[in-house]
Design an enzyme around this catalytic site. Structure first.
Site, PDB file in Angstrom:
ATOM      1  N   GLU A  53      33.093  40.709  81.409  1.00 49.21           N
ATOM      2  CA  GLU A  53      33.514  41.961  80.791  1.00 49.21           C
ATOM      3  C   GLU A  53      33.267  43.046  81.833  1.00 49.21           C
ATOM      4  O   GLU A  53      32.138  43.182  82.316  1.00 49.21           O
ATOM      5  CB  GLU A  53      32.697  42.225  79.527  1.00 49.21           C
ATOM      6  CG  GLU A  53      33.191  43.469  78.831  1.00 49.21           C
ATOM      7  CD  GLU A  53      32.421  43.846  77.574  1.00 49.21           C
ATOM      8  OE1 GLU A  53      31.572  43.068  77.127  1.00 49.21           O
ATOM      9  OE2 GLU A  53      32.685  44.948  77.070  1.00 49.21           O
ATOM     10  N   ARG A 279      21.628  29.996  80.126  1.00 48.12           N
ATOM     11  CA  ARG A 279      21.792  31.089  81.078  1.00 48.12           C
ATOM     12  C   ARG A 279      20.632  31.098  82.068  1.00 48.12           C
ATOM     13  O   ARG A 279      19.576  30.528  81.810  1.00 48.12           O
ATOM     14  CB  ARG A 279      21.912  32.431  80.361  1.00 48.12           C
ATOM     15  CG  ARG A 279      20.661  32.857  79.614  1.00 48.12           C
ATOM     16  CD  ARG A 279      20.954  33.976  78.623  1.00 48.12           C
ATOM     17  NE  ARG A 279      21.354  35.211  79.260  1.00 48.12           N
ATOM     18  CZ  ARG A 279      22.580  35.743  79.152  1.00 48.12           C
ATOM     19  NH1 ARG A 279      23.510  35.158  78.444  1.00 48.12           N
ATOM     20  NH2 ARG A 279      22.858  36.887  79.726  1.00 48.12           N
ATOM     21  N   LYS A 289      23.221  43.255  81.747  1.00 46.85           N
ATOM     22  CA  LYS A 289      23.967  44.412  82.260  1.00 46.85           C
ATOM     23  C   LYS A 289      23.532  45.708  81.586  1.00 46.85           C
ATOM     24  O   LYS A 289      23.515  46.757  82.214  1.00 46.85           O
ATOM     25  CB  LYS A 289      25.470  44.180  82.059  1.00 46.85           C
ATOM     26  CG  LYS A 289      26.062  43.326  83.156  1.00 46.85           C
ATOM     27  CD  LYS A 289      27.567  43.272  83.057  1.00 46.85           C
ATOM     28  CE  LYS A 289      27.999  42.326  81.967  1.00 46.85           C
ATOM     29  NZ  LYS A 289      29.444  42.092  81.933  1.00 46.85           N
TER      30      LYS A 289
HETATM   31  P1  ATP Z   1      24.742  40.388  80.184  1.00 45.86           P
HETATM   32  O1  ATP Z   1      23.893  39.538  79.287  1.00 45.86           O
HETATM   33  O2  ATP Z   1      24.162  40.616  81.527  1.00 45.86           O
HETATM   34  O3  ATP Z   1      25.248  41.636  79.556  1.00 45.86           O
HETATM   35  P2  ATP Z   1      27.202  39.156  79.561  1.00 45.86           P
HETATM   36  O4  ATP Z   1      27.139  37.761  79.101  1.00 45.86           O
HETATM   37  O5  ATP Z   1      27.429  40.185  78.527  1.00 45.86           O
HETATM   38  O6  ATP Z   1      25.986  39.458  80.479  1.00 45.86           O
HETATM   39  P3  ATP Z   1      29.779  38.892  80.701  1.00 45.86           P
HETATM   40  O7  ATP Z   1      30.499  39.828  81.588  1.00 45.86           O
HETATM   41  O8  ATP Z   1      30.300  38.676  79.334  1.00 45.86           O
HETATM   42  O9  ATP Z   1      28.293  39.372  80.660  1.00 45.86           O
HETATM   43  O10 ATP Z   1      29.576  37.505  81.431  1.00 45.86           O
HETATM   44  C1  ATP Z   1      30.580  36.782  82.062  1.00 45.86           C
HETATM   45  C2  ATP Z   1      30.170  35.341  82.116  1.00 45.86           C
HETATM   46  O11 ATP Z   1      28.947  35.193  82.796  1.00 45.86           O
HETATM   47  C3  ATP Z   1      29.982  34.787  80.719  1.00 45.86           C
HETATM   48  O12 ATP Z   1      30.615  33.532  80.658  1.00 45.86           O
HETATM   49  C4  ATP Z   1      28.497  34.666  80.571  1.00 45.86           C
HETATM   50  O13 ATP Z   1      28.173  33.602  79.745  1.00 45.86           O
HETATM   51  C5  ATP Z   1      28.042  34.440  82.016  1.00 45.86           C
HETATM   52  N1  ATP Z   1      26.679  34.919  82.201  1.00 45.86           N
HETATM   53  C6  ATP Z   1      26.196  36.148  81.952  1.00 45.86           C
HETATM   54  N2  ATP Z   1      24.861  36.213  82.185  1.00 45.86           N
HETATM   55  C7  ATP Z   1      24.504  34.972  82.604  1.00 45.86           C
HETATM   56  C8  ATP Z   1      23.257  34.378  82.994  1.00 45.86           C
HETATM   57  N3  ATP Z   1      22.109  35.068  83.014  1.00 45.86           N
HETATM   58  N4  ATP Z   1      23.270  33.087  83.387  1.00 45.86           N
HETATM   59  C9  ATP Z   1      24.409  32.371  83.392  1.00 45.86           C
HETATM   60  N5  ATP Z   1      25.596  32.864  83.014  1.00 45.86           N
HETATM   61  C10 ATP Z   1      25.659  34.149  82.631  1.00 45.86           C
HETATM   62 MG    MG Z   2      29.195  38.888  77.315  1.00 44.97          MG
END
Ligand code: ATP
Ligand code: MG
Length: 575
Positions: A53, A279, A289
């Site tokens: 995102e 994760r 984020k």
């Molecule tokens: P955050 O928790 O930092 O806000 P998010 O999951 O909201 O991260 P996205 O932009 O939706 O951020 O993430 C894009 C991809 O990266 C998704 O498939 C998510 O599952 C993966 N992702 C995000 N954080 C991690 C993590 N700590 N370890 C592994 N994969 C991750």
């Molecule tokens: Mg997300």
């Protein structure tokens, strides 16, 4: 969008290596893919996607997901899409999209022509929603957000049906079209899936599919005032792109039934499979984020690319290499259970890579002047210095030497403790590659600060070898004063002072006040002038460093990437 094409038979999956370098069996995700290819599921194709995102910069957690998704595509002869999950215009910006492009490419992965935006599917997603309404599988609800919450029930109590749940198909279609046409204020209605308010899985209690939200979208502008929810847009975007394996993190496990419900309800031609993995969590680090944005907005750090940040732009500026991050991701592997990874394992991977590749140079961080009384004024000699003992092909460079030098203040003690083998009154040390020198006198100013250290040298020790084989224990680095480059050096320590800042009531209270130390008066060997930002090296004895974009031709700035000491190597050796 390009139509999915059949691909050549997949190569054998690569063997993964553990820390000790022994091959391991494929992880559970690779096992699924191997099985699917063998059985001909999805026509043997492998299509993955990385779906950020664009509401912030990518971090090390994303790196794990990028390496996994692009890695699967590469190993199984498939492809990986880069998809911007841009369904929430309130938080998304072009700056983030550009940063995502930069960071994925920097990590070493290419999406080729397969860059997509969930917003490109808004019309198709809308049509799918009308289909659900026509099939009696979605309805417009007019309860307020609070009422909806109150109807939802709890983990132990079932939810209650909304009084609007039994609206006719015609009424639902009419209201939904009016929602799109902008006839209602924000929040007046939502579109919900009609599933089961008594489901033990709260996600399945008539989840929201669309909401009214007037917000200019970075790509679609004001074309829409209704936006699809993530849980609706995501599976259908996967389907539209003919993704086969939709890999995501564990928190989406409970959403998988909804993912599948949408595909079945719409009777879609493609049936991507959602697979969840744990994760990445790192000690001394926050990987969210939202929190990283708080650190930036609250000016606790100097922007998204502050070298203390776990963002990819931060670690890049710090001097971490994509090779090291990929090696780290490969070593931690993927698992089904959440765990915390020691940040020193990441640092170990970075040191391993930097040790192999970085040229050795001389830099003095906290300089004190040394005058070699016996060395002729105005004379300059050049000594050959080895660029990288790990890589003979890196050759040597020539380092100027003269009567006045700088050495590290720490390398001199007027009153040396036991086991201090560096310079002290009456002591002889080796100036690496140059001469053996003996300290004769310490000159101080009125306040008692050391102004200079006066030494003599042994002209017969040219190159740094004792002519009579006498034992000289200490070897220190130096920089010729007349030739030195003035520089600012920035030393970094962990951003948080506790192992798990996420477990704290307020993680901001656990910021390490000593995470940045600026040394404005460093003296570097002349070869370090004018290096491009990102240039990596090892300052002998001090650590790995890299040139920072803040530097100017007249005054370079260097970041310390890491010290030389490797706590993980010790843990490994002991364990
Ligand atoms: P955050 O928790 O930092 O806000 P998010 O999951 O909201 O991260 P996205 O932009 O939706 O951020 O993430 C894009 C991809 O990266 C998704 O498939 C998510 O599952 C993966 N992702 C995000 N954080 C991690 C993590 N700590 N370890 C592994 N994969 C991750
Ligand atoms: Mg997300």
């Amino acid at each position: 969008m390009t139509e999915p094409t059949a691909t050549a038979p997949a190569p054998e999956p690569e063997k993964k290596l553990t820390l000790a370098g022994t091959p391991t069996s494929p992880d559970f995700i690779r096992e699924i893919v191997i099985e699917d290819q063998a059985s001909g599921k999805h026509g043997g194709r492998v299509v993955t996607r990385f779906p950020p995102e664009p509401n912030g910069y990518l971090h090390l957690g994303h790196a794990k997901s990028i390496c996994l998704n692009f890695g699967l595509a590469k190993e199984f002869g498939g492809r990986c899409h880069l998809r911007m999950d841009d369904t929430n215009p309130a938080k998304e910006e072009m700056e983030y999209i550009e940063a995502i492009h930069r960071d994925v490419a920097w990590l070493g992965f290419s999406w080729g022509e397969h860059e997509y935006y969930a917003s490109d599917y808004f019309e198709k997603l809308y049509q799918h929603a009308e289909t659900l309404i026509l099939r009696g599988l979605a309805y417009v609800d007019s309860l307020s957000a609070d009422e909806i919450r109150a109807h939802r029930g709890t983990l132990t109590a079932p939810g209650k049906n909304s009084p609007y749940r039994d609206r006719s198909i015609e009424e639902n279609l009419d209201l939904f079209r009016k929602m799109r046409a902008g006839e209602f204020p924000d929040g007046a209605h939502i579109l919900r899936a009609k599933i089961d308010m008594a489901s033990p899985n709260i996600t399945m209690r008539d989840p929201a599919l669309y909401r009214i939200r007037r917000h200019t979208h970075p790509r679609t502008g004001d074309a829409w005032c209704i936006y699809p929810m993530y849980d609706y847009a995501h599976p259908l975007s996967d389907e539209l792109e003919a993704v086969t394996h939709s890999v995501c993190t564990l928190e989406f496990e409970a959403h998988r039934p909804l993912y599948d419900w949408l595909l079945v309800s719409l009777d879609t031609p493609n049936r991507p499979q959602q697979i969840e993995f744990a994760r990445l969590n790192l000690t001394y680090t926050v990987l969210s984020k939202r929190r990283l944005l708080e650190l930036v907005n609250g000016k606790f750090v100097n922007g998204w690319d502050d070298p203390r940040m776990p963002t990819l732009s931060g670690v890049r500026r710090r001097g971490f290499t994509p090779e090291a991050i990929r090696a780290f991701c490969e070593r931690i592997g993927v698992a089904k259970r959440d765990s915390m990874v020691d940040v020193s394992l990441l640092e170990h991977a970075v040191r391993e890579d930097l040790n192999a590749r970085s040229p050795r140079v001389f830099g003095v961080l906290r300089p004190v002047k040394v005058v070699i009384e016996t060395y002729p004024e105005g004379e300059v000699e050049h000594f050959d210095a080895v660029n990288n003992p790990e890589d003979p092909s890196a050759g040597t460079r020539s380092v100027p030497f003269s009567r006045e030098l700088y050495i590290e203040a720490d390398d001199f003690r007027e009153d040396p403790p036991k086991k201090f083998f560096r310079l002290a009154p009456g002591r002889e040390v080796r100036l690496r590659y140059a001469y053996l020198v003996t300290c004769k006198e310490v000159v101080r100013d009125a306040e008692g600060n050391i102004v200079e250290i006066r030494c003599t040298h042994d002209p017969a020790s040219r190159g740094g070898n004792a002519p009579d084989g006498r034992r000289v224990q200490g070897t220190i680095h130096w920089v010729s004063a007349a030739h030195a480059v003035d520089a600012e050096v920035r030393l970094y320590d962990r951003l948080f002072s506790v192992e798990n800042p996420n477990a704290e009531e307020s993680y901001l209270d656990k910021l390490n006040p000593a995470s940045l130390e600026v040394l404005p008066h460093a003296k570097l060997e002349p070869s370090l002038a004018g290096k491009p930002a990102g240039w990596l090296c090892q300052f002998e004895r001090l650590g790995y460093f890299c040139a920072d974009p803040d530097g100017t031709p007249g005054k370079p700035v260097y970041n310390r990437t890491l010290t030389l000491k490797d706590s993980w190597a010790k843990i490994e050796a002991k364990g």
